[in-house]
Design an enzyme around this catalytic site. Sequence first.
Site, PDB file in Angstrom:
ATOM      1  N   VAL A 169       0.828  -1.206   0.000  1.00  0.00           N
ATOM      2  CA  VAL A 169       0.000   0.000   0.000  1.00  0.00           C
ATOM      3  C   VAL A 169       0.860   1.253   0.000  1.00  0.00           C
ATOM      4  CG1 VAL A 169      -1.702   1.335   1.318  1.00  0.00           C
ATOM      5  CG2 VAL A 169      -1.949  -1.138   1.106  1.00  0.00           C
ATOM      6  N   LYS A 174      15.581  -2.798   2.273  1.00  0.00           N
ATOM      7  CA  LYS A 174      14.495  -2.459   1.347  1.00  0.00           C
ATOM      8  C   LYS A 174      14.700  -1.059   0.765  1.00  0.00           C
ATOM      9  CE  LYS A 174      10.252  -3.671   2.334  1.00  0.00           C
ATOM     10  NZ  LYS A 174       8.872  -3.689   2.912  1.00  0.00           N
ATOM     11  N   THR A 206      -0.963  -4.601   9.041  1.00  0.00           N
ATOM     12  CA  THR A 206      -1.803  -4.930  10.193  1.00  0.00           C
ATOM     13  C   THR A 206      -2.229  -6.400  10.070  1.00  0.00           C
ATOM     14  OG1 THR A 206      -3.763  -4.081   9.028  1.00  0.00           O
ATOM     15  CG2 THR A 206      -2.649  -2.587  10.556  1.00  0.00           C
ATOM     16  N   ARG A 218      -6.686  -3.409  -5.494  1.00  0.00           N
ATOM     17  CA  ARG A 218      -6.621  -4.834  -5.813  1.00  0.00           C
ATOM     18  C   ARG A 218      -5.213  -5.170  -6.284  1.00  0.00           C
ATOM     19  NH1 ARG A 218     -10.457  -5.231 -10.608  1.00  0.00           N
ATOM     20  NH2 ARG A 218      -9.483  -3.190 -10.926  1.00  0.00           N
ATOM     21  N   GLU A 219      -4.624  -6.186  -5.684  1.00  0.00           N
ATOM     22  CA  GLU A 219      -3.319  -6.617  -6.156  1.00  0.00           C
ATOM     23  C   GLU A 219      -3.444  -7.054  -7.616  1.00  0.00           C
ATOM     24  OE1 GLU A 219      -0.795  -9.006  -3.625  1.00  0.00           O
ATOM     25  OE2 GLU A 219      -2.168  -8.658  -1.958  1.00  0.00           O
ATOM     26  N   PHE A 237     -16.895 -10.895  -8.707  1.00  0.00           N
ATOM     27  CA  PHE A 237     -16.712 -11.766  -7.549  1.00  0.00           C
ATOM     28  C   PHE A 237     -17.723 -12.907  -7.517  1.00  0.00           C
ATOM     29  CE2 PHE A 237     -14.369  -8.025  -6.487  1.00  0.00           C
ATOM     30  CZ  PHE A 237     -13.272  -8.478  -5.754  1.00  0.00           C
ATOM     31  N   HIS A 260     -17.186 -15.752  -9.396  1.00  0.00           N
ATOM     32  CA  HIS A 260     -16.450 -16.774 -10.141  1.00  0.00           C
ATOM     33  C   HIS A 260     -16.075 -17.899  -9.178  1.00  0.00           C
ATOM     34  CE1 HIS A 260     -16.217 -14.068 -13.558  1.00  0.00           C
ATOM     35  NE2 HIS A 260     -15.807 -13.116 -12.730  1.00  0.00           N
ATOM     36  N   CYS A 299      -5.579  -9.448   2.262  1.00  0.00           N
ATOM     37  CA  CYS A 299      -6.685  -8.621   2.771  1.00  0.00           C
ATOM     38  C   CYS A 299      -7.868  -9.429   3.291  1.00  0.00           C
ATOM     39  CB  CYS A 299      -7.149  -7.659   1.678  1.00  0.00           C
ATOM     40  SG  CYS A 299      -5.941  -6.399   1.236  1.00  0.00           S
ATOM     41  N   ARG A 326       0.223 -15.232   0.364  1.00  0.00           N
ATOM     42  CA  ARG A 326      -0.334 -15.250   1.717  1.00  0.00           C
ATOM     43  C   ARG A 326      -1.759 -15.813   1.718  1.00  0.00           C
ATOM     44  NH1 ARG A 326       1.077  -9.116   3.331  1.00  0.00           N
ATOM     45  NH2 ARG A 326       0.812  -8.917   1.081  1.00  0.00           N
TER      46      ARG A 326
END
Length: 439
Positions: free
Chosen positions: A11, A35, A86, A154-155, A252, A254, A263, A331
Site C-alpha cells: 500500500v 528495502k 496490520t 486490488r493486487e 466476484f 467466479h 486482505c 499469503r
Amino acid sequence: MQITVVGTGYVGLVSGACFADFGHRVICVDLDEQKIAALKAGYTPIFEPGLEQLVASNVAAERLSFSTDLAASVADADVVFIAVGTPSRPGDGHADLSRVYEASTSIAKAVRGFTVVVNKSTVPVGTGDEIERIIRSTSPAADVVVVSNPEFLREGAAINDFKLPDRIVIGLDDERARAPMIEIYRPFHLNQGPLMFTGRRTAELIKYASNAFLAMKITFINEIADLCDRTGANVQEVARGMGLDNRIGTKFLHAGPGYGGSCFPKDTLALAKTGQDHGSPLRLVETTIQVNEQRKHAMGEKIVQAMGGDVQGKTVAVLGLTFKPNTDDVRDAPSIAIIQLLKQAGARIRAFDPQGMTAARTIISDIEYAKDAYDAATSADCLVLVTEWSTFRTLDLKRIKSAMTTAKLVDLRNVFRRSEAEALGFSYHAVGMPGPSAG
C-alpha cells in the site's frame, strides 16, 4: 504538497508512487535498510504490473525519494500517511496494530507545525481515536489532525485502482483536515471525482465492511458451485444469470478454490472479532470465514477423488501458487492448503507459478519447483490449475497430455472447455461444471 508515507509495503509504495505521479513531492520511509537501499538502487521489492516503471519515472523527476530517517522525513511534511502492515495477531485473530502505534509514536516526536496524519492501514473501528491519543500523550503540543483514508487497491490492478477509483473515502472529525485532503486528491476533485467525506470511525468500518461483503460473495458462489456439482446445473451460467441483475452484478461471482491474499482473510477475521468485542456478532462474516477455510481443504479432497481416491506415490503438477494472477503474493493462498493436504496424502508435488515461487519457497520447501508449466506436467499423474494466470489459459493441452503419465486435469478455475479437454483424452474435472452424466 510535501507528503511522507511511512511504510514501503504494498500500500505504501503504490500510494507514494501514485501521489508523486500527481505532482506531489513524496518521501517513502521504512526502517528496513535493505528495502530502502534496494528502492534507491531501482529495484522494486514487490511485483505489481506497472509499478517499477512508475517508481522509476517519478524518482527520475525528483518527486519521489526513499529514506530510513523517519524524523527528518516527517518534520517538513504537510501530510503524513501511515501505511504499515496490520496482520492477524497470532492466537486470537485480532488485527495486530503494533506497527501502527509505533509509527504514531515516532510521528508524534517528529512533527513540526500543523500536520495531517492520515491512516491508510486497514484497522478496526476506533483505531484513529487511539492514534490521536498516542500523539497527544507523546507530544502534547503537537498540532496534529488524524484522518482515516482507507485503501481499496486490488493486487494486480493497484495503479489503475488508485488513479481511477470507485470512491475515495476520507474520514475526519476535524474540519481543518478537509482542505489538505482535497488538495492531495485534487486531480479527482477537479473532475467531480468520487470523494466521500465522512466521520473517522465510519471510514474505518467502510473498509472492513467492503472486504467482508466481497468475501461473502465469493463464498456464496462457491457453495452454489457445490450444489451445481450435485444437481447437474452449470455454475458459470448461474453466476451470469445472477449478475445480469444490476443489484447483484457479475464481479466476484467466479467459482473457485476460495479466497486468499493479504486482505480478505485477515480483514474478515478482524471484523468478526470487532463484532464480538462490541456485543454485535456478525454471523454471516463468521460463517464466511469457516466455509472458506473448509473450501481449500475440500478442493484438496476433490483432487484426491479425481485420482481415484489414492494419491500415494503419485505426482501432481500444480499450476499457480499466488492467490490470484498478476501478483507474487502467496499469503493464505488456496494453493498452499491444497499442496499441504496432497503431501499429507502421500503425493509428490511439482509446482510452477510465473511470479510466486520465491515467496512460496519460504512456506513450502519440500516440493519440486518447475521451470514452466510443461516442465511441471512432465510425468505427472494429474495436472491441477489453481491460479488463472493468462499464460495458463493458452496452454497447448495436446503437448501437456503427451508429457503426462496419466491424463487427468483438475481445473479449479474453470478456465478450460470440457469438450476440448475430453476430445484430447483428458479426464476433466471442474468446479460446479458437471459432465454430461451429472444429475
